[in-house]
Design an enzyme around this catalytic site. Structure first.
Site, PDB file in Angstrom:
ATOM      1  N   ASP A  43       0.834  -1.195   0.000  1.00 33.37           N
ATOM      2  CA  ASP A  43       0.000   0.000   0.000  1.00 33.37           C
ATOM      3  C   ASP A  43       0.872   1.249   0.000  1.00 33.37           C
ATOM      4  O   ASP A  43       1.826   1.357   0.775  1.00 33.37           O
ATOM      5  CB  ASP A  43      -0.892   0.012   1.239  1.00 33.37           C
ATOM      6  N   TYR A  48       2.117  10.005   0.260  1.00 37.51           N
ATOM      7  CA  TYR A  48       3.226   9.449   1.029  1.00 37.51           C
ATOM      8  C   TYR A  48       4.575   9.838   0.436  1.00 37.51           C
ATOM      9  O   TYR A  48       5.608   9.685   1.094  1.00 37.51           O
ATOM     10  CB  TYR A  48       3.158   7.924   1.078  1.00 37.51           C
ATOM     11  N   LYS A  73      -3.261   5.695  -3.746  1.00 34.19           N
ATOM     12  CA  LYS A  73      -4.352   6.625  -3.499  1.00 34.19           C
ATOM     13  C   LYS A  73      -4.067   7.954  -4.190  1.00 34.19           C
ATOM     14  O   LYS A  73      -2.920   8.418  -4.202  1.00 34.19           O
ATOM     15  CB  LYS A  73      -4.519   6.874  -1.994  1.00 34.19           C
ATOM     16  N   HIS A 103      -8.018   9.470  -1.490  1.00 34.42           N
ATOM     17  CA  HIS A 103      -7.367   9.478  -0.190  1.00 34.42           C
ATOM     18  C   HIS A 103      -8.195  10.148   0.904  1.00 34.42           C
ATOM     19  O   HIS A 103      -8.210   9.691   2.053  1.00 34.42           O
ATOM     20  CB  HIS A 103      -6.005  10.176  -0.297  1.00 34.42           C
ATOM     21  N   LEU A 182      -2.895  -1.694  14.491  1.00 40.02           N
ATOM     22  CA  LEU A 182      -2.465  -1.915  15.871  1.00 40.02           C
ATOM     23  C   LEU A 182      -2.677  -0.667  16.726  1.00 40.02           C
ATOM     24  O   LEU A 182      -2.148  -0.559  17.829  1.00 40.02           O
ATOM     25  CB  LEU A 182      -0.992  -2.337  15.908  1.00 40.02           C
ATOM     26  N   ILE A 222      -2.928  -3.516   6.855  1.00 37.95           N
ATOM     27  CA  ILE A 222      -1.661  -3.085   6.252  1.00 37.95           C
ATOM     28  C   ILE A 222      -0.740  -2.510   7.333  1.00 37.95           C
ATOM     29  O   ILE A 222      -0.438  -1.314   7.327  1.00 37.95           O
ATOM     30  CB  ILE A 222      -1.887  -2.061   5.116  1.00 37.95           C
ATOM     31  N   SER A 225       6.008  -1.357   8.884  1.00 38.29           N
ATOM     32  CA  SER A 225       7.241  -1.566   9.648  1.00 38.29           C
ATOM     33  C   SER A 225       8.424  -1.514   8.697  1.00 38.29           C
ATOM     34  O   SER A 225       8.319  -1.904   7.534  1.00 38.29           O
ATOM     35  CB  SER A 225       7.214  -2.923  10.369  1.00 38.29           C
ATOM     36  N   ASN A 234       4.513 -10.000  11.514  1.00 40.13           N
ATOM     37  CA  ASN A 234       3.159  -9.497  11.282  1.00 40.13           C
ATOM     38  C   ASN A 234       2.360 -10.389  10.340  1.00 40.13           C
ATOM     39  O   ASN A 234       1.128 -10.467  10.445  1.00 40.13           O
ATOM     40  CB  ASN A 234       3.209  -8.076  10.727  1.00 40.13           C
TER      41      ASN A 234
END
Length: 333
Positions: A43, A48, A73, A103, A182, A222, A225, A234
């Site tokens: 992703d 970003y 996005k 987005h 998380l 998603i 890390s 994960n």
């Protein structure tokens, strides 16, 4: 790897690598490590500023284009730009993306959605969806769309399971994809005793228990890390399964956590609590300060000012709120 069948018939991995907040050099290496570890979903986003790096990481892995699910996005400032999709594909170094999202519900998002539908027809995107769209903006899209969103990417985790949104989109078979699955770096989520206990039972970390909870409740995740060991861990969630009772305990734990927080602050955020409960909590027991005890009040009738919640009635069973009524000595506690 577990795959989800989307409402357009396309298949999407249940877990992938998120690259939010990653610098290009880190994103490139993380993508490479993730693919080595068996990930098949990556992703990214215009916003970003690492799409080119993601493309390089995919190419570096040597995996064939057909075997990787790429998601990006469009940022609101390019919703009306005719070349936006082509420019994104050029940055990624591919001819199409597997999933393309808007987005944010800002700018001319109706025009942006129409542009994504055009991209599907031209073979530049296989599936389309939304990110951070809820409430009125989501309803607007659903009214005018020719191609239904396949995925809505939103905040979701055991503390915020998005029950109301899931109920709204169920009829259209739209899947939730959880960013920050998380939590927002919330240590209290990872450190909840329920996850430690389940981790000990299954030989997994609390994070792995939470990610397993996501996929079993229908979410696509998603986690992000840069650490190769964490990336691998994960994805190591497909060799065990939580029981229905364990999933119910996680849900009840989230409810109790919010009740404790609400008792402490006396906030009147009943809507958040109601969404968490979503049929699991039939009523709450609480006391009005200096006015005695009230039992079994329907959730929608609660006004939290000057009240202290002492118990939740969850599927017919009373669950005491720790610390909720230390000074109350009455009833079957």
């Amino acid at each position: 790897m577990m795959y989800i069948t989307l409402n357009d018939g396309n298949k999407m991995p249940a877990i992938g690598l998120g690259t939010f907040m990653m610098q290009p050099v880190d994103a490139e290496e993380a993508v490479y490590q993730a693919i080595k570890a068996g990930y098949r979903l990556i992703d990214t986003a215009n916003g970003y500023m690492n799409e080119s790096a993601v493309g390089r990481g995919i190419k570096k892995s040597g995996i064939t284009r057909e075997d990787i699910f790429i998601e990006s996005k469009l940022w609101p400032t390019v919703y009306t730009r005719e070349t936006a999709v082509d420019e994104m594909l050029a940055r990624l170094g591919v001819d199409y993306v597997d999933l393309l999202l808007l987005h944010q519900p800002a700018g001319d998002y109706i025009a942006g959605y129409k542009a994504m539908e055009k991209a599907v027809k031209e073979g530049k995107a296989k599936s389309i969806g939304l990110s951070n769209f809820e409430g009125e903006p989501l309803e607007e899209i659903l009214k005018v769309c020719e191609i239904k969103p396949a995925v809505i990417q939103v905040e979701a985790h055991p503390y915020y399971p998005q029950n109301a949104l899931k109920a709204r989109i169920a009829a259209d078979d739209i899947h939730i994809q959880a960013w920050y699955p998380l939590g927002h770096g919330d240590k209290s989520l990872i450190e909840e005793p329920v996850f430690a206990k389940l981790g000990a039972k299954y030989g997994k970390s609390p994070a792995q228990i939470i990610l397993r909870w996501h996929v079993q409740t229908g979410n696509i995740v998603i986690p992000g890390s840069k650490n190769p060991a964490h990336i691998a861990d994960n994805a190591n969630i497909f060799d065990f399964e939580l029981t229905d009772n364990e999933i119910a305990k996680i849900a009840a734990n989230a409810v109790l956590r919010y009740v404790r927080a609400m008792n402490n602050s006396l906030d009147s955020n009943v809507e958040t609590l109601y969404q968490l409960c979503d049929g699991r909590v039939e009523a709450l027991e609480f006391v009005i300060k200096d006015a005695g005890r009230i039992v079994g009040v329907p959730l929608r009738d609660i006004q939290l000012k000057d009240q202290v919640i002492i118990a939740a009635i969850i599927r017919g069973r009373k669950v005491i709120i720790p610390g909720g009524a230390d000074s109350i000595v009455t009833g079957d506690r």
